[in-house]
Design a protein around this motif. Structure first.
Motif, PDB file in Angstrom:
ATOM      1  N   GLU A  26      33.876  50.912  40.874  1.00 21.89           N
ATOM      2  CA  GLU A  26      33.942  49.569  41.447  1.00 21.89           C
ATOM      3  C   GLU A  26      33.623  48.504  40.401  1.00 21.89           C
ATOM      4  OE1 GLU A  26      33.464  52.559  44.526  1.00 21.89           O
ATOM      5  OE2 GLU A  26      32.228  52.108  42.768  1.00 21.89           O
ATOM      6  N   GLU A  27      32.624  48.765  39.576  1.00 20.58           N
ATOM      7  CA  GLU A  27      32.270  47.817  38.516  1.00 20.58           C
ATOM      8  C   GLU A  27      33.400  47.693  37.499  1.00 20.58           C
ATOM      9  OE1 GLU A  27      27.407  48.189  38.281  1.00 20.58           O
ATOM     10  OE2 GLU A  27      28.644  49.723  37.314  1.00 20.58           O
ATOM     11  N   LEU A  28      34.001  48.798  37.140  1.00 16.44           N
ATOM     12  CA  LEU A  28      35.105  48.767  36.192  1.00 16.44           C
ATOM     13  C   LEU A  28      36.312  48.028  36.776  1.00 16.44           C
ATOM     14  CD1 LEU A  28      34.773  52.384  34.827  1.00 16.44           C
ATOM     15  CD2 LEU A  28      34.518  50.288  33.494  1.00 16.44           C
ATOM     16  N   ASN A  29      36.568  48.251  38.047  1.00 13.33           N
ATOM     17  CA  ASN A  29      37.668  47.551  38.699  1.00 13.33           C
ATOM     18  C   ASN A  29      37.451  46.034  38.624  1.00 13.33           C
ATOM     19  OD1 ASN A  29      40.108  47.535  40.427  1.00 13.33           O
ATOM     20  ND2 ASN A  29      38.711  46.678  41.942  1.00 13.33           N
ATOM     21  N   SER A  30      36.231  45.600  38.855  1.00  6.80           N
ATOM     22  CA  SER A  30      35.916  44.170  38.792  1.00  6.80           C
ATOM     23  C   SER A  30      36.070  43.620  37.376  1.00  6.80           C
ATOM     24  CB  SER A  30      34.490  43.913  39.286  1.00  6.80           C
ATOM     25  OG  SER A  30      34.372  44.185  40.662  1.00  6.80           O
ATOM     26  N   ILE A  31      35.599  44.375  36.400  1.00  3.74           N
ATOM     27  CA  ILE A  31      35.724  43.965  34.999  1.00  3.74           C
ATOM     28  C   ILE A  31      37.187  43.779  34.621  1.00  3.74           C
ATOM     29  CG2 ILE A  31      35.499  44.846  32.626  1.00  3.74           C
ATOM     30  CD1 ILE A  31      32.784  46.049  33.518  1.00  3.74           C
ATOM     31  N   ILE A  32      38.009  44.741  34.986  1.00  5.69           N
ATOM     32  CA  ILE A  32      39.435  44.701  34.650  1.00  5.69           C
ATOM     33  C   ILE A  32      40.128  43.568  35.388  1.00  5.69           C
ATOM     34  CG2 ILE A  32      41.597  45.995  34.887  1.00  5.69           C
ATOM     35  CD1 ILE A  32      39.738  48.552  34.435  1.00  5.69           C
ATOM     36  N   ILE A  36      41.980  40.151  33.646  1.00  6.20           N
ATOM     37  CA  ILE A  36      43.380  39.781  33.860  1.00  6.20           C
ATOM     38  C   ILE A  36      43.497  38.425  34.530  1.00  6.20           C
ATOM     39  CG2 ILE A  36      45.514  40.424  35.080  1.00  6.20           C
ATOM     40  CD1 ILE A  36      44.668  43.368  34.639  1.00  6.20           C
ATOM     41  N   GLU A  37      42.644  38.152  35.494  1.00 12.20           N
ATOM     42  CA  GLU A  37      42.700  36.868  36.205  1.00 12.20           C
ATOM     43  C   GLU A  37      42.502  35.689  35.271  1.00 12.20           C
ATOM     44  OE1 GLU A  37      39.752  37.274  39.286  1.00 12.20           O
ATOM     45  OE2 GLU A  37      41.286  37.632  40.812  1.00 12.20           O
ATOM     46  N   ASN A  38      41.777  35.895  34.194  1.00  7.98           N
ATOM     47  CA  ASN A  38      41.447  34.796  33.293  1.00  7.98           C
ATOM     48  C   ASN A  38      42.310  34.769  32.034  1.00  7.98           C
ATOM     49  OD1 ASN A  38      39.023  33.269  34.440  1.00  7.98           O
ATOM     50  ND2 ASN A  38      38.443  35.416  34.724  1.00  7.98           N
ATOM     51  N   LEU A 139      36.805  46.341  27.787  1.00 12.31           N
ATOM     52  CA  LEU A 139      36.369  47.734  27.803  1.00 12.31           C
ATOM     53  C   LEU A 139      35.592  48.058  26.529  1.00 12.31           C
ATOM     54  CD1 LEU A 139      39.543  49.498  29.281  1.00 12.31           C
ATOM     55  CD2 LEU A 139      37.352  49.091  30.441  1.00 12.31           C
ATOM     56  N   ALA A 140      36.092  47.584  25.401  1.00 11.91           N
ATOM     57  CA  ALA A 140      35.392  47.811  24.136  1.00 11.91           C
ATOM     58  C   ALA A 140      34.009  47.179  24.160  1.00 11.91           C
ATOM     59  CB  ALA A 140      36.218  47.247  22.979  1.00 11.91           C
ATOM     60  N   GLU A 141      33.909  46.006  24.766  1.00 12.32           N
ATOM     61  CA  GLU A 141      32.623  45.328  24.872  1.00 12.32           C
ATOM     62  C   GLU A 141      31.616  46.157  25.661  1.00 12.32           C
ATOM     63  OE1 GLU A 141      31.430  40.696  25.475  1.00 12.32           O
ATOM     64  OE2 GLU A 141      32.698  41.573  27.039  1.00 12.32           O
TER      65      GLU A 141
END
Length: 201
Positions: A26-32, A36-38, A139-141
């Protein structure tokens, strides 16, 4: 050196992936999603769409990929090498991001702005590229490795059917990600005088 440049250098193609990721799906989904949104897109079209797969869904994607690759493999020996690569470098990861272009958005812009009609497909590709890069950097971050793959269009129909995706979404790339089991190798750079030009006045 800037933090952003440090992050750019940290982002590499990682082919030795694992599942030891501290973030939840869930956290990864939010990060991704936020990455993309920004990202910018021509006319704020937001034509890039994404599907995040983890767990069994991630495994099914690469099983589908192998099934489609087996149909076009020259022989069993060639397929065995391909399977080892897919299993070891992609399926072994924690998840995959599928990047799509919504062709309905592109066609709508072409119809609405005919003067620029021929440019919108290229601009949609730029939007995908920026989104890919933004996700890869994020992801790298987080200390998560990734690579970019292009098994499209070979897998398009089977993946769309499996995950019930819209017909107007065109697959542009697959990004398997996960923990970094082994780092990337050294990176070579073209000579600056070959790649860059600078003029003043």
């Amino acid at each position: 050196m800037s933090e952003f440049l440090d992050l750019q250098k940290k982002r590499r193609s990682i082919y030795a992936l694992g599942k030891d990721v501290s973030k939840t799906p869930e956290e990864l989904n939010s990060i991704i999603k936020e990455a993309i949104e920004n990202t910018p897109s021509a006319f704020n079209s937001q034509s890039t769409q994404a599907v995040v797969l983890t767990g069994a869904a991630h495994d099914r994607l690469w099983d589908i990929t192998l099934a489609e690759l087996k149909k076009v493999s020259a022989d069993e020996e060639a397929f065995a090498a391909t399977k080892a690569k897919v299993d070891g470098a992609f399926k072994a990861g924690f998840g995959t991001v599928l990047f799509y272009t919504d062709t309905n958005i592109v066609k709508g812009l072409q119809e609405g702005f005919p003067l620029y009609a021929n440019n919108f497909p290229d601009w949609a590709e730029e939007a995908v590229g920026i989104s890919l890069y933004a996700v890869w950097l994020r992801l790298a971050e987080e200390g998560i490795g990734a690579s970019l793959q292009h098994y499209n269009p070979l897998i398009d129909a089977a993946v769309a059917k499996e995950f019930n995706l819209p017909e107007n979404w065109t697959l542009r790339g697959q990004m398997p990600f996960g923990s970094i089991v082994a780092p990337a190798g050294d990176k070579d750079y073209l000579a600056e005088d070959v790649r860059f030009r600078f003029f003043q006045d």
